[in-house]
Design a protein around this motif. Structure first.
Motif, PDB file in Angstrom:
ATOM      1  N   GLY A  65      -1.290  -0.680  -9.977  1.00 22.92           N
ATOM      2  CA  GLY A  65      -2.328  -0.781  -9.305  1.00 22.92           C
ATOM      3  C   GLY A  65      -3.003  -2.047  -9.129  1.00 22.92           C
ATOM      4  O   GLY A  65      -3.066  -2.856 -10.192  1.00 22.92           O
ATOM      5  N   GLY A  66      -3.733  -2.465  -8.171  1.00 24.74           N
ATOM      6  CA  GLY A  66      -4.248  -3.629  -7.897  1.00 24.74           C
ATOM      7  C   GLY A  66      -5.224  -4.224  -9.051  1.00 24.74           C
ATOM      8  O   GLY A  66      -5.134  -5.473  -9.527  1.00 24.74           O
ATOM      9  N   ARG A  67      -5.813  -3.158  -9.606  1.00 25.95           N
ATOM     10  CA  ARG A  67      -6.778  -3.709 -10.609  1.00 25.95           C
ATOM     11  C   ARG A  67      -6.000  -4.222 -11.664  1.00 25.95           C
ATOM     12  O   ARG A  67      -6.570  -5.084 -12.622  1.00 25.95           O
ATOM     13  CB  ARG A  67      -7.645  -2.486 -10.970  1.00 25.95           C
ATOM     14  N   PHE A  81      -8.346   0.683 -14.571  1.00 34.79           N
ATOM     15  CA  PHE A  81      -8.297   1.853 -13.899  1.00 34.79           C
ATOM     16  C   PHE A  81      -8.775   1.936 -12.330  1.00 34.79           C
ATOM     17  O   PHE A  81      -9.903   1.197 -12.107  1.00 34.79           O
ATOM     18  CB  PHE A  81      -8.904   3.216 -14.807  1.00 34.79           C
ATOM     19  N   ASN A  82      -8.162   2.715 -11.540  1.00 35.34           N
ATOM     20  CA  ASN A  82      -8.633   2.619 -10.281  1.00 35.34           C
ATOM     21  C   ASN A  82      -9.402   3.855  -9.866  1.00 35.34           C
ATOM     22  O   ASN A  82      -9.929   4.055  -8.803  1.00 35.34           O
ATOM     23  CB  ASN A  82      -7.245   2.980  -9.097  1.00 35.34           C
ATOM     24  N   CYS A  83      -9.469   4.649 -10.632  1.00 31.73           N
ATOM     25  CA  CYS A  83      -9.580   6.280 -10.329  1.00 31.73           C
ATOM     26  C   CYS A  83     -10.728   6.804 -11.650  1.00 31.73           C
ATOM     27  O   CYS A  83     -10.370   6.958 -12.583  1.00 31.73           O
ATOM     28  CB  CYS A  83      -8.602   7.264 -10.305  1.00 31.73           C
ATOM     29  N   THR A 285     -12.603  14.315  -6.847  1.00 30.84           N
ATOM     30  CA  THR A 285     -11.444  13.531  -6.632  1.00 30.84           C
ATOM     31  C   THR A 285     -11.703  11.974  -6.738  1.00 30.84           C
ATOM     32  O   THR A 285     -12.983  11.743  -6.427  1.00 30.84           O
ATOM     33  CB  THR A 285     -10.263  13.726  -5.549  1.00 30.84           C
ATOM     34  N   ASN A 286     -10.863  11.118  -6.895  1.00 29.45           N
ATOM     35  CA  ASN A 286     -11.246   9.601  -6.691  1.00 29.45           C
ATOM     36  C   ASN A 286     -11.419   9.602  -5.108  1.00 29.45           C
ATOM     37  O   ASN A 286     -10.879  10.629  -4.413  1.00 29.45           O
ATOM     38  CB  ASN A 286     -10.061   8.836  -7.318  1.00 29.45           C
ATOM     39  N   PRO A 287     -11.614   8.329  -4.407  1.00 33.50           N
ATOM     40  CA  PRO A 287     -11.960   8.399  -2.988  1.00 33.50           C
ATOM     41  C   PRO A 287     -10.878   8.636  -2.027  1.00 33.50           C
ATOM     42  O   PRO A 287     -11.195   9.106  -1.197  1.00 33.50           O
ATOM     43  CB  PRO A 287     -12.536   6.801  -2.994  1.00 33.50           C
ATOM     44  N   GLY A 289      -8.281  10.723  -2.866  1.00 36.14           N
ATOM     45  CA  GLY A 289      -7.759  12.130  -3.138  1.00 36.14           C
ATOM     46  C   GLY A 289      -6.446  12.230  -4.071  1.00 36.14           C
ATOM     47  O   GLY A 289      -6.238  13.124  -4.103  1.00 36.14           O
ATOM     48  N   GLU A 290      -5.962  11.151  -4.379  1.00 30.96           N
ATOM     49  CA  GLU A 290      -4.692  11.370  -5.163  1.00 30.96           C
ATOM     50  C   GLU A 290      -5.013  11.727  -6.464  1.00 30.96           C
ATOM     51  O   GLU A 290      -3.953  12.202  -7.255  1.00 30.96           O
ATOM     52  CB  GLU A 290      -3.723  10.051  -5.065  1.00 30.96           C
ATOM     53  N   ILE A 291      -6.069  11.877  -6.846  1.00 37.37           N
ATOM     54  CA  ILE A 291      -6.453  11.968  -8.465  1.00 37.37           C
ATOM     55  C   ILE A 291      -7.410  12.950  -8.573  1.00 37.37           C
ATOM     56  O   ILE A 291      -8.581  12.625  -8.618  1.00 37.37           O
ATOM     57  CB  ILE A 291      -6.433  10.721  -9.238  1.00 37.37           C
ATOM     58  N   PRO A 452      -2.634   5.436  -1.979  1.00 37.57           N
ATOM     59  CA  PRO A 452      -2.301   4.694  -0.594  1.00 37.57           C
ATOM     60  C   PRO A 452      -1.627   3.382  -0.869  1.00 37.57           C
ATOM     61  O   PRO A 452      -0.860   3.077   0.086  1.00 37.57           O
ATOM     62  CB  PRO A 452      -3.907   4.404  -0.151  1.00 37.57           C
ATOM     63  N   THR A 453      -1.755   2.561  -1.791  1.00 36.04           N
ATOM     64  CA  THR A 453      -1.242   1.670  -1.953  1.00 36.04           C
ATOM     65  C   THR A 453      -1.472   0.484  -0.749  1.00 36.04           C
ATOM     66  O   THR A 453      -0.405  -0.352  -0.298  1.00 36.04           O
ATOM     67  CB  THR A 453       0.295   1.591  -2.067  1.00 36.04           C
ATOM     68  N   GLY A 454      -2.491   0.398  -0.407  1.00 36.40           N
ATOM     69  CA  GLY A 454      -2.989  -0.091   0.937  1.00 36.40           C
ATOM     70  C   GLY A 454      -2.783  -1.849   0.567  1.00 36.40           C
ATOM     71  O   GLY A 454      -2.174  -2.501   1.642  1.00 36.40           O
ATOM     72  N   THR A 455      -3.246  -2.448  -0.707  1.00 39.77           N
ATOM     73  CA  THR A 455      -3.155  -3.805  -0.769  1.00 39.77           C
ATOM     74  C   THR A 455      -1.771  -4.150  -1.638  1.00 39.77           C
ATOM     75  O   THR A 455      -1.190  -5.052  -0.923  1.00 39.77           O
ATOM     76  CB  THR A 455      -3.957  -4.235  -1.683  1.00 39.77           C
TER      77      THR A 455
END
Ligand code: CDP
Length: 587
Positions: A65-67, A81-83, A285-287, A289-291, A452-455
């Motif tokens: 994850g980007g972070r 952590f992203n979520c 969930t996180n924003p 929705g995957e978690i 989403p893996t946007g970035t």
């Protein structure tokens, strides 16, 4: 052009600068920094693990994850952590503003944050001991929204928020319409927590009671004398009013059809399928929705770039190197498990909960590109079957890796064999894995998620994102800079670029399908086929053309419910909201 955007993303998002001077001199330094940071969690052979992690990272095969890329091995006060989901908001002024403070601290460190506002009393309720009138969850959400805007204006890493409200909360209609004016709650994604009883009431055209305080969802029956914080006396759960279930469902559908909000989360399925159902109840969930997470839950993310596992792309011999995928999944699980131990956490409570569950979310990206490289259409039975075979293999490899880690290190502290093995998800795993879990335990409560893996997908040569179809084979994209300005790039989809190199001047084959050429039902079918192999959840936006009939749109949500999805998000072009997490909104 292609490498330009990767370079731009590296320089603006992932490259490490100290006092304005670059510490990472090339992308390989970034990989080494991240690999070393993750290896530091090992008690022996740190250099060996660094080398292994570096090999996995350097060709964009594994994308943390980007972070993690931005923060690991730096002196920055950020989380990896992203979520996150925040604690239950106690329904009192003290409780609400304590929760706001915790939320601000979490947003400041970075991360997508989810909240369930269902515990707040409805608008118009009298707070007995003061005689004041409650303003309701939506009005408090505006305070959260302003807090988020202010925290972001201080230069914190971009983060977004998810708000949920139960379908039987008396303010549910206000919630459904809350984002329908331009500029309202722009930092939130909204989702209604839809229960099985509600879906049944919709089918039967029954009345639907709106109640407060809410039933204790874990208890399953109305807890008529629920203790409710903030009241001087226990207050009975009471029916505030009744509404026709079908009418309420239509309001949700109309809102979603016209404004792409709110989404829906299938609350009972999320909880039934949760590996930790024996100790937690999930209401947010996180924003993206995957978690799905319980109060004070957290999860980190990483994705294997499937395009890297295609042998002989675009030929009749094209196939996936499953052995390599398995070996990489094993290493990626170890990497994400280590990240738990090296990351900072915004709140000690998040750290405590994550140390107990050791939830991770390993997923995939580049699925649509991979199918094209195999000569398969996204919207086809063969395409879906291939995607499912890959996901199942990834899931089983991840579980096997986590069992091995439990043997080598220890199982996650909340692990209780009998309870864990009763989870429907675990019972679908092959017998051998179930036996091994009983014998050795498992290191992580949850292992698979599709982000989403946007970035990071743009960074990785612009492969298609997550399990989404390619949006455009070639497009002009804006990328947000630190200074709030945008840079414009022309970029090509990775599979499309490779195909053109191999087959110049040939007509584009039919299997190069883009998102809007794919029927909404085919978007949904892909999500449904993969969901059984994902113990967390899947971030997926079902693209719906502007002229899609409303009745079919409603049927789509019924199908989503019936085909086992944990939630459903659609996007139909609209002038007001748009998706707040667009790919331009890169963190
Ligand atoms: O590509 P990257 O790893 O940066 O992130 P992503 O896969 O697009 O998003 C993963 C998660 O990060 C989302 O589901 C959110 O929880 C969070 N996120 C966020 O908080 N703010 C954003 N602007 C984008 C993502």
């Amino acid at each position: 052009m292609q490498s330009d955007i990767a370079n731009h993303i590296w320089e603006t998002k992932y490259r490490y600068y100290l006092d304005g001077n670059p510490v990472d001199t090339a992308i390989s330094d970034t990989w080494q920094r991240v690999a070393l940071a993750a290896a530091q969690a090992e008690t022996e052979s740190i250099e060996l693990w660094q080398q292994r992690f570096y090999e996995l990272l350097k060709d964009f095969r594994f994308l943390p994850g980007g972070r993690i890329l931005a923060g690991a091995g730096t002196d920055k006060d950020v989380t990896l952590f992203n979520c996150f989901v925040m604690g239950t908001i106690e329904d009192s002024m003290d409780g609400i503003f304590d929760a706001l403070k915790e939320a601000a601290i979490t947003m400041q460190q970075g991360g997508g944050v989810g909240y369930d506002f269902s515990t707040l009393r409805p608008r118009g309720f009298v707070a007995h001991h003061r005689g004041t009138v409650a303003s309701g969850p939506v009005s408090f959400m505006r305070i959260w929204d302003a807090m988020c805007a202010t925290v972001l204006s201080t230069g914190a890493r971009r983060g977004a928020m998810m708000a949920t409200l139960r379908c039987d909360h008396p303010d549910i209609e206000e919630f459904i319409h809350a984002k329908q004016q331009s500029g309202a709650l722009t930092h939130f994604n909204l989702s209604v927590l839809v229960t099985d009883t509600f879906m049944e009431a919709v089918s039967n055209d029954d009345d639907w009671p709106l109640i407060f305080p809410l039933e204790d969802p874990a208890a399953g029956t109305a807890d008529l004398l629920a203790e409710w914080p903030g009241y001087e006396q226990p207050v009975p759960c009471k029916i505030v009013r009744r509404i026709n279930a079908q009418k309420l469902w239509q309001q949700i559908m109309r809102g979603t059809y016209a404004y792409a909000e709110p989404g829906v989360l299938f609350y009972d399925r999320i909880n039934r399928e949760n590996n930790l159902a024996y100790r937690e109840t999930i209401a947010a969930t996180n924003p993206c929705g995957e978690i799905p997470l319980p109060p004070y839950g957290a999860c980190n993310l990483g994705s294997l770039n499937l395009t890297c596992y295609v042998q002989d792309p675009f030929s009749s011999r094209a196939q996936i190197d499953m052995a390599r995928l398995q070996a990489d999944a094993r290493l990626a699980v170890r990497f994400l498990d280590n990240v738990i131990d090296i990351s900072r956490f915004p709140l000690a409570r998040h750290q405590a909960y994550e140390s107990g569950s050791r939830r991770i979310g390993l997923g995939i990206t580049g699925l649509a590109d991979t199918l094209m490289m195999l000569g398969l259409a996204y919207a086809s039975d063969t395409g879906r079957a291939q995607a499912e075979a890959i996901l199942q293999h990834l899931c089983h490899s991840a579980y096997a890796a986590s069992i091995e880690l439990a043997r080598e290190k220890t199982p996650f502290p909340f692990f209780q064999a009998d309870d864990y093995l009763r989870s429907p998800f675990i019972r679908r795993l092959p017998d051998k894995l179930q036996q091994q879990i009983r014998q050795y335990g498992i290191r992580n409560s949850h292992l698979v998620a599709i982000a989403p893996t946007g970035t990071i997908s743009l960074f990785a040569r612009n492969v298609s994102s997550g399990i989404e179809p390619v949006y455009d084979l070639s497009a002009s994209r804006r990328v947000l800079n630190h200074d709030g300005e945008f840079n414009q790039f022309t970029i090509e989809d990775d599979a499309w670029r490779q195909w053109r190199q191999q087959h110049p001047d040939q007509p584009t084959p039919d299997y190069f399908q883009t998102a809007l050429q794919i029927a909404p039902r085919d978007h949904l079918k892909m999500q449904a086929q993969l969901q059984p192999h994902v113990d967390n959840a899947i971030s997926k936006t079902i693209n719906v053309p502007q002229d899609y009939p409303f009745e079919e749109f409603v049927d789509l949500y019924r199908l989503a419910y019936e085909s086992g999805l944990k939630g459903c998000t659609t996007y139909r072009p609209n002038p007001v909201t748009g998706a707040i997490l667009s790919s331009d909104d890169i963190q």
